[in-house]
Write an enzyme that holds these catalytic residues in place. Sequence first.
Site, PDB file in Angstrom:
ATOM      1  N   SER A  34       0.804  -1.224   0.000  1.00 26.67           N
ATOM      2  CA  SER A  34       0.000   0.000   0.000  1.00 26.67           C
ATOM      3  C   SER A  34       0.835   1.272   0.000  1.00 26.67           C
ATOM      4  O   SER A  34       0.384   2.301  -0.478  1.00 26.67           O
ATOM      5  CB  SER A  34      -0.932  -0.009   1.212  1.00 26.67           C
ATOM      6  OG  SER A  34      -0.205  -0.229   2.398  1.00 26.67           O
ATOM      7  N   HIS A  37      -5.338  -3.895  -1.804  1.00 28.37           N
ATOM      8  CA  HIS A  37      -5.035  -2.888  -2.833  1.00 28.37           C
ATOM      9  C   HIS A  37      -4.918  -3.531  -4.212  1.00 28.37           C
ATOM     10  O   HIS A  37      -4.189  -3.022  -5.073  1.00 28.37           O
ATOM     11  CB  HIS A  37      -3.752  -2.132  -2.477  1.00 28.37           C
ATOM     12  CG  HIS A  37      -3.922  -1.232  -1.293  1.00 28.37           C
ATOM     13  ND1 HIS A  37      -4.407   0.055  -1.396  1.00 28.37           N
ATOM     14  CD2 HIS A  37      -3.710  -1.452   0.028  1.00 28.37           C
ATOM     15  CE1 HIS A  37      -4.463   0.602  -0.188  1.00 28.37           C
ATOM     16  NE2 HIS A  37      -4.058  -0.291   0.693  1.00 28.37           N
ATOM     17  N   LYS A  57     -12.281  -0.414  -0.270  1.00 33.42           N
ATOM     18  CA  LYS A  57     -11.439   0.343  -1.195  1.00 33.42           C
ATOM     19  C   LYS A  57     -12.060   0.296  -2.597  1.00 33.42           C
ATOM     20  O   LYS A  57     -13.062   0.946  -2.840  1.00 33.42           O
ATOM     21  CB  LYS A  57      -9.998  -0.180  -1.140  1.00 33.42           C
ATOM     22  CG  LYS A  57      -9.406  -0.103   0.283  1.00 33.42           C
ATOM     23  CD  LYS A  57      -7.932  -0.395   0.324  1.00 33.42           C
ATOM     24  CE  LYS A  57      -7.428  -0.638   1.738  1.00 33.42           C
ATOM     25  NZ  LYS A  57      -7.512   0.505   2.641  1.00 33.42           N
TER      26      LYS A  57
HETATM   27  C1  LIG Z   1      -3.159  -3.844   2.961  1.00 37.60           C
HETATM   28  C2  LIG Z   1      -4.339  -3.520   3.812  1.00 37.60           C
HETATM   29  N1  LIG Z   1      -4.937  -4.497   4.524  1.00 37.60           N
HETATM   30  C3  LIG Z   1      -6.011  -4.254   5.298  1.00 37.60           C
HETATM   31  C4  LIG Z   1      -6.548  -2.989   5.414  1.00 37.60           C
HETATM   32  C5  LIG Z   1      -7.721  -2.776   6.316  1.00 37.60           C
HETATM   33  O1  LIG Z   1      -8.894  -2.818   5.592  1.00 37.60           O
HETATM   34  P1  LIG Z   1     -10.270  -2.387   6.282  1.00 37.60           P
HETATM   35  O2  LIG Z   1     -10.399  -0.924   6.041  1.00 37.60           O
HETATM   36  O3  LIG Z   1     -11.301  -3.204   5.599  1.00 37.60           O
HETATM   37  O4  LIG Z   1     -10.164  -2.696   7.724  1.00 37.60           O
HETATM   38  C6  LIG Z   1      -5.984  -1.949   4.684  1.00 37.60           C
HETATM   39  C7  LIG Z   1      -6.578  -0.602   4.763  1.00 37.60           C
HETATM   40  O5  LIG Z   1      -6.025   0.364   5.201  1.00 37.60           O
HETATM   41  C8  LIG Z   1      -4.840  -2.207   3.884  1.00 37.60           C
HETATM   42  O6  LIG Z   1      -4.245  -1.216   3.209  1.00 37.60           O
END
Ligand SMILES: Cc1ncc(COP(=O)(O)O)c(C=O)c1O
Lengths: 81, 415
Positions: B190, B218, B249
């Site tokens: 990310s 992502h 997202k």
């Molecule tokens: C790689 C990754 N995993 C998990 C999450 C968490 O997702 P959620 O917003 O559904 O808790 C994010 C979000 O920031 C993320 O970038």
Amino acid sequence: MEEMKDIVLEYVINEYLEDEDEELSYDTPLISGGIVDSFSMVSLKRFLENKYKISIPDDKATPEAFDSVTKICTLVNEFLN
Amino acid sequence: MAYSDKIRGIYNESLNEIREKGIFKQERFIHSSQAADIEVEFPTGSELKKVINMCANNYLGLSSHPDVIKAAHEGLDTRGYGMSSVRFICGTQDIHRELEKKVTEFLGTEDTILFPSCMDANAGVFEAILTKDDVMISDRLVHASIIDGIRLAPAEHDTFKHSDMAHLEQKLQLHADKRHKVVITDGVFSMDGDTAKLDEMVALCEKYDAMLFVDESHSSGFIGKTGRGTHEKCGVMGKIDIITTTFGKALGGASGGCVSGRKELVEMCRQKARPYLFSNTIAPVVVSGVNTVLDILSKSTERRDKLEKNTEFWRKGLTEAGFVLKEGDTPIVPVMLFNAKLSQDFSKDLYNEGIYAIGFFFPVVPQGQARIRTQISAGHEMHHLEKALEAFIKVGKKYDILGKTKQEIIAMYGK
Ligand SMILES: Cc1ncc(COP(=O)(O)O)c(C=O)c1O
């Protein structure tokens, strides 16, 4: 002590440095300097324990005690004696 | 009253320390729905400003898509507002199971279980499937929520250098004696926007009898020819044991996440994962919206194709202008500035030019790697990207960093 410092320094360079331009000395702050995250410290702890046949209790393996090669060697020496 | 002045003082001191370090986070109020054009109140109390959003995870531009909004309305009308229950008591509707089946099909896995968020999926999955006889071997740049999940699990833990396959192999050899080995990575990272080498990782996992975990937050919806994710791009569909992803997202952007993969592992989560057992079910409105998102994406690749074209234009434009970028081909495009203060000043100047993009610096990214992270969307039209590029060039000229190398920028501004 000098020999141990070089062994630990070499391990840290191989295990943690990502960027070839980065330089590392015995006193470079490792954890507070963002080179080793406190999470990845685990492999360093395991390396020291195996190499020097010691056991470092978790409450001694603090980010402060692991913050430079010099400090790490001081800690290891504590357990060697 | 137990909240004494002394207690208050200690917290105020901690908050001041955060301010002094320059890492105090402030929210910016957006008065419109999520889109390429947004209206922002910042600083709080100031007049609304129309800006182009270059930092949303709204990769496919579906967050405010009329069909998704319509589906959400239908969900609300036919299945109500809330369920007031966790899944296994009385919080599972037909549409929850329908969504799990659709995700399974979309990702090409065996089964899927929904979680309130991907943060919860990552926090719950390792504890549910591993014991103290196992080991988790994670890439050093995995997302914070995975790190939390690892902390909660009883298994041993080790890390390998970011995307360094030789280092990963060493670690697999080192832990050969463990019952289960799980290799853990993000599909697309990310902060850097680079892609995991899933083909090589699958081969290593097969060689050393390890399971592979990939967070596709992502990637789901737009990476790979038909948007299935990094595993599609790397030609290893069906070979990933555990995928986690978010609906917060690209897939509509509301909320919710899941664990998708081998059916026994999914079933273990249904029996044991704490965020699944002890947190409320996803609201019907959201479930209904995501069901329609997956229908849209299964019918046509138009949106991911447009995103790919937009991304190419953006990366090419910034590169030709002389910015230092993190290499890659995903819609996460980090513009490297290296110095924390420069990244904040740059972001402020962009905002004055009508471009909303945020500076990231230590501890969110490693020391000396401050950057503006831009994120491209299928919701961007060419005129948005042209205007944003113009603004980047103008601000880049102001700080005299165009055409400069990493070393030159660091020489001018420090790390
Ligand atoms: C790689 C990754 N995993 C998990 C999450 C968490 O997702 P959620 O917003 O559904 O808790 C994010 C979000 O920031 C993320 O970038």
